[in-house]
Structure formats: structure tokens, C-alpha cells
Design an enzyme around this catalytic site. Sequence first.
Site, PDB file in Angstrom:
ATOM      1  N   GLY A  98       0.168  14.423  -6.010  1.00 28.30           N
ATOM      2  CA  GLY A  98       0.056  14.962  -7.643  1.00 28.30           C
ATOM      3  C   GLY A  98       1.439  15.760  -7.529  1.00 28.30           C
ATOM      4  O   GLY A  98       1.812  16.322  -8.777  1.00 28.30           O
ATOM      5  N   LEU A  99       2.617  15.371  -6.514  1.00 32.92           N
ATOM      6  CA  LEU A  99       3.562  16.327  -6.505  1.00 32.92           C
ATOM      7  C   LEU A  99       4.891  15.374  -6.612  1.00 32.92           C
ATOM      8  O   LEU A  99       5.963  15.828  -6.300  1.00 32.92           O
ATOM      9  CB  LEU A  99       3.816  17.119  -5.156  1.00 32.92           C
ATOM     10  CG  LEU A  99       2.776  18.160  -4.942  1.00 32.92           C
ATOM     11  CD1 LEU A  99       2.750  18.482  -3.374  1.00 32.92           C
ATOM     12  CD2 LEU A  99       2.835  19.206  -5.847  1.00 32.92           C
ATOM     13  N   GLY A 100       4.567  13.988  -6.554  1.00 30.72           N
ATOM     14  CA  GLY A 100       5.627  13.009  -6.943  1.00 30.72           C
ATOM     15  C   GLY A 100       6.155  12.253  -5.561  1.00 30.72           C
ATOM     16  O   GLY A 100       7.077  11.855  -5.671  1.00 30.72           O
ATOM     17  N   LEU A 101       5.217  12.755  -4.534  1.00 35.23           N
ATOM     18  CA  LEU A 101       5.606  12.070  -3.335  1.00 35.23           C
ATOM     19  C   LEU A 101       5.613  10.605  -3.143  1.00 35.23           C
ATOM     20  O   LEU A 101       6.471   9.817  -2.736  1.00 35.23           O
ATOM     21  CB  LEU A 101       4.722  12.807  -2.246  1.00 35.23           C
ATOM     22  CG  LEU A 101       5.309  12.688  -0.854  1.00 35.23           C
ATOM     23  CD1 LEU A 101       6.508  12.652  -0.452  1.00 35.23           C
ATOM     24  CD2 LEU A 101       4.443  13.300   0.024  1.00 35.23           C
ATOM     25  N   ALA A 102       4.477   9.978  -3.936  1.00 32.00           N
ATOM     26  CA  ALA A 102       4.384   8.668  -3.968  1.00 32.00           C
ATOM     27  C   ALA A 102       5.578   8.013  -4.799  1.00 32.00           C
ATOM     28  O   ALA A 102       6.066   6.977  -4.427  1.00 32.00           O
ATOM     29  CB  ALA A 102       3.209   8.356  -4.481  1.00 32.00           C
TER      30      ALA A 102
ATOM     31  N   VAL B 224      -0.507   8.899   0.451  1.00 28.59           N
ATOM     32  CA  VAL B 224      -0.200  10.311   0.447  1.00 28.59           C
ATOM     33  C   VAL B 224      -1.299  10.989   0.898  1.00 28.59           C
ATOM     34  O   VAL B 224      -2.524  11.038   0.333  1.00 28.59           O
ATOM     35  CB  VAL B 224       0.498  10.590  -0.883  1.00 28.59           C
ATOM     36  CG1 VAL B 224       0.511  12.257  -1.032  1.00 28.59           C
ATOM     37  CG2 VAL B 224       1.697  10.048  -1.053  1.00 28.59           C
TER      38      VAL B 224
ATOM     39  N   THR C 215       1.113   2.832 -12.093  1.00 27.01           N
ATOM     40  CA  THR C 215       1.637   4.271 -12.577  1.00 27.01           C
ATOM     41  C   THR C 215       3.351   4.355 -12.354  1.00 27.01           C
ATOM     42  O   THR C 215       3.867   4.818 -13.175  1.00 27.01           O
ATOM     43  CB  THR C 215       1.120   5.201 -11.387  1.00 27.01           C
ATOM     44  OG1 THR C 215      -0.365   5.351 -11.806  1.00 27.01           O
ATOM     45  CG2 THR C 215       1.633   6.729 -11.472  1.00 27.01           C
TER      46      THR C 215
ATOM     47  N   HIS D 137       0.870  -1.098  -0.121  1.00 27.17           N
ATOM     48  CA  HIS D 137       0.069   0.012   0.109  1.00 27.17           C
ATOM     49  C   HIS D 137       0.823   1.223   0.077  1.00 27.17           C
ATOM     50  O   HIS D 137       1.875   1.328   0.665  1.00 27.17           O
ATOM     51  CB  HIS D 137      -0.809   0.066   1.303  1.00 27.17           C
ATOM     52  CG  HIS D 137      -1.910   0.833   1.442  1.00 27.17           C
ATOM     53  ND1 HIS D 137      -2.825   1.198   0.271  1.00 27.17           N
ATOM     54  CD2 HIS D 137      -2.185   1.950   2.231  1.00 27.17           C
ATOM     55  CE1 HIS D 137      -3.580   2.315   0.824  1.00 27.17           C
ATOM     56  NE2 HIS D 137      -3.165   2.568   1.832  1.00 27.17           N
TER      57      HIS D 137
ATOM     58  N   CYS E 178       0.598  -3.097  -4.640  1.00 26.53           N
ATOM     59  CA  CYS E 178      -0.132  -1.862  -4.774  1.00 26.53           C
ATOM     60  C   CYS E 178      -0.310  -1.322  -5.919  1.00 26.53           C
ATOM     61  O   CYS E 178       0.586  -1.494  -6.938  1.00 26.53           O
ATOM     62  CB  CYS E 178       0.722  -0.648  -3.903  1.00 26.53           C
ATOM     63  SG  CYS E 178       0.285   0.861  -4.171  1.00 26.53           S
TER      64      CYS E 178
HETATM   65  N1  COA Z   1      -3.522   3.561  -8.510  1.00 27.13           N
HETATM   66  C1  COA Z   1      -2.551   3.893  -9.515  1.00 27.13           C
HETATM   67  N2  COA Z   1      -2.185   5.071  -9.896  1.00 27.13           N
HETATM   68  C2  COA Z   1      -2.741   6.137  -9.197  1.00 27.13           C
HETATM   69  C3  COA Z   1      -3.513   5.913  -7.955  1.00 27.13           C
HETATM   70  C4  COA Z   1      -3.881   4.669  -7.849  1.00 27.13           C
HETATM   71  N3  COA Z   1      -4.798   4.312  -6.845  1.00 27.13           N
HETATM   72  N4  COA Z   1      -3.733   7.089  -7.493  1.00 27.13           N
HETATM   73  C5  COA Z   1      -3.406   8.049  -8.229  1.00 27.13           C
HETATM   74  N5  COA Z   1      -2.493   7.512  -9.191  1.00 27.13           N
HETATM   75  C6  COA Z   1      -1.586   8.178 -10.259  1.00 27.13           C
HETATM   76  C7  COA Z   1      -2.336   9.448 -10.593  1.00 27.13           C
HETATM   77  O1  COA Z   1      -3.133   9.105 -11.802  1.00 27.13           O
HETATM   78  C8  COA Z   1      -0.949  10.373 -11.057  1.00 27.13           C
HETATM   79  O2  COA Z   1      -0.717   9.987 -12.502  1.00 27.13           O
HETATM   80  P1  COA Z   1      -0.197  11.031 -13.636  1.00 27.13           P
HETATM   81  O3  COA Z   1       0.997  11.625 -12.938  1.00 27.13           O
HETATM   82  O4  COA Z   1      -0.068  10.274 -14.866  1.00 27.13           O
HETATM   83  O5  COA Z   1      -1.269  12.220 -13.511  1.00 27.13           O
HETATM   84  C9  COA Z   1      -0.029   9.801 -10.334  1.00 27.13           C
HETATM   85  O6  COA Z   1      -0.451   8.656  -9.462  1.00 27.13           O
HETATM   86  C10 COA Z   1       0.551  10.708  -9.332  1.00 27.13           C
HETATM   87  O7  COA Z   1       2.067  10.214  -8.814  1.00 27.13           O
HETATM   88  P2  COA Z   1       2.575  10.751  -7.670  1.00 27.13           P
HETATM   89  O8  COA Z   1       2.496  12.417  -7.661  1.00 27.13           O
HETATM   90  O9  COA Z   1       4.055  10.051  -7.303  1.00 27.13           O
HETATM   91  O10 COA Z   1       1.582  10.368  -6.467  1.00 27.13           O
HETATM   92  P3  COA Z   1       0.959  10.867  -5.147  1.00 27.13           P
HETATM   93  O11 COA Z   1       1.997  11.471  -4.531  1.00 27.13           O
HETATM   94  O12 COA Z   1      -0.305  11.841  -5.623  1.00 27.13           O
HETATM   95  O13 COA Z   1       0.200   9.653  -4.403  1.00 27.13           O
HETATM   96  C11 COA Z   1      -1.185   7.940  -4.168  1.00 27.13           C
HETATM   97  C12 COA Z   1      -0.544   8.734  -5.360  1.00 27.13           C
HETATM   98  C13 COA Z   1      -1.921   6.688  -4.912  1.00 27.13           C
HETATM   99  C14 COA Z   1      -0.493   7.407  -3.267  1.00 27.13           C
HETATM  100  C15 COA Z   1      -2.133   8.637  -3.707  1.00 27.13           C
HETATM  101  O14 COA Z   1      -3.266   9.150  -4.595  1.00 27.13           O
HETATM  102  C16 COA Z   1      -3.091   8.109  -2.660  1.00 27.13           C
HETATM  103  O15 COA Z   1      -2.713   8.179  -1.312  1.00 27.13           O
HETATM  104  N6  COA Z   1      -4.200   7.497  -2.766  1.00 27.13           N
HETATM  105  C17 COA Z   1      -5.074   6.778  -1.846  1.00 27.13           C
HETATM  106  C18 COA Z   1      -4.571   5.551  -1.451  1.00 27.13           C
HETATM  107  C19 COA Z   1      -4.254   4.564  -2.669  1.00 27.13           C
HETATM  108  O16 COA Z   1      -5.252   4.527  -3.471  1.00 27.13           O
HETATM  109  N7  COA Z   1      -3.008   3.974  -2.759  1.00 27.13           N
HETATM  110  C20 COA Z   1      -3.096   3.177  -4.035  1.00 27.13           C
HETATM  111  C21 COA Z   1      -3.296   1.861  -3.912  1.00 27.13           C
HETATM  112  S1  COA Z   1      -2.532   0.700  -2.640  1.00 27.13           S
END
Ligand code: COA
Length: 110
Positions: free
Chosen positions: A57-61, A51, A89, A48, A83
Site C-alpha cells: 500500500g506504499l507504492g512499492l509495486a 511485496v 492496477t 508476478h 500479473c
Molecule cells: N491485483 C491487482 N491489484 C492489486 C492486487 C492484485 N492481486 N493486490 C493489491 N492490488 C492493488 C490494491 O488494491 C491497491 O489499489 P489502490 O491503490 O487503488 O487502493 C494497489 O494495488 C496498491 O498499489 P501499490 O502500493 O503499488 O502495491 P503494493 O506495493 O501494495 O503491492 C502487490 C501490490 C499485489 C504486489 C502485493 O499486494 C502482493 O505482493 N500481493 C500478493 C501477491 C500478488 O497477489 N501479486 C499480484 C498477482 S501476480
Amino acid sequence: MATGTSGAAAALPKIVLNEKQKKFETEDKKAYLECELINGGKVMDIIHTFVPSSKRGLGLASHLSVAAFNYAQSNSLSVIPTCSYISETFLPKNPAWKSLLYSEDLKSSM
Ligand code: COA
């Protein structure tokens, strides 16, 4: 524009490994990547990633994912991308890390 200042990379926080909870996390613990070591500690299953909505959307994940994959590489672990963020992604955008993925052949071998 007041918002949307570029330089997200410069703003990315330090990631620390919380071994007890098996998480890579920001120092404030609000963003994290949770994993599990299986197969005698040789395989890292990334379960899992989270963020807080205000920081998405800032690249933290992606930053958390790089920390986890770097750790896996340094410790000769293979990775299972349970995950969806990792499999749908992060890996398509960073295909070099696919070399660490756990092989299905190994998984099904008896
Ligand atoms: N599955 C796959 N990709 C996802 C996603 C998901 N559930 N949620 C967001 N993304 C994608 C976005 O579409 C975006 O893509 P783009 O750059 O092509 O527009 C990209 O992630 C953003 O990347 P980044 O900035 O590194 O991610 P973030 O810091 O915004 O965090 C998550 C992304 C998924 C961790 C955050 O949206 C979150 O915590 N969501 C709720 C929990 C969740 O769904 N976790 C993933 C499943 S375990």
C-alpha cells in the site's frame, strides 16, 4: 499521528535488476517483480509481483513496475501484463505505459 507519515515516495528503495533470476527487486530481495523474456528476447512477460505484507500500500509495486517498464522501453521490448497487479492496477493508473503492450494482432499472426 505516529504512523502514516507521508512521503512514501521519498522512502521508496532502490530497485536492482537480478538478470539471473529475471527479477527486478529491492536490494534486500524481499519485494520483486518477476518476468520472462520470450519471442527471442523481444517480449517481456511480467509474470508476478510480490511485496511483503508489511510494506504493501506504499507504492512499492508501482515503483517496481516503473523500473520494469523503463527497462522494457530502453531495450525496445514489448510487454505482456500477465500479473494482475500490472493489468488491473498499475496500467489503469499509468496508462501511458500501455503503449509498450504486446499487440494481440502480433501474437495471433502466423
Ligand atoms: N491485483 C491487482 N491489484 C492489486 C492486487 C492484485 N492481486 N493486490 C493489491 N492490488 C492493488 C490494491 O488494491 C491497491 O489499489 P489502490 O491503490 O487503488 O487502493 C494497489 O494495488 C496498491 O498499489 P501499490 O502500493 O503499488 O502495491 P503494493 O506495493 O501494495 O503491492 C502487490 C501490490 C499485489 C504486489 C502485493 O499486494 C502482493 O505482493 N500481493 C500478493 C501477491 C500478488 O497477489 N501479486 C499480484 C498477482 S501476480
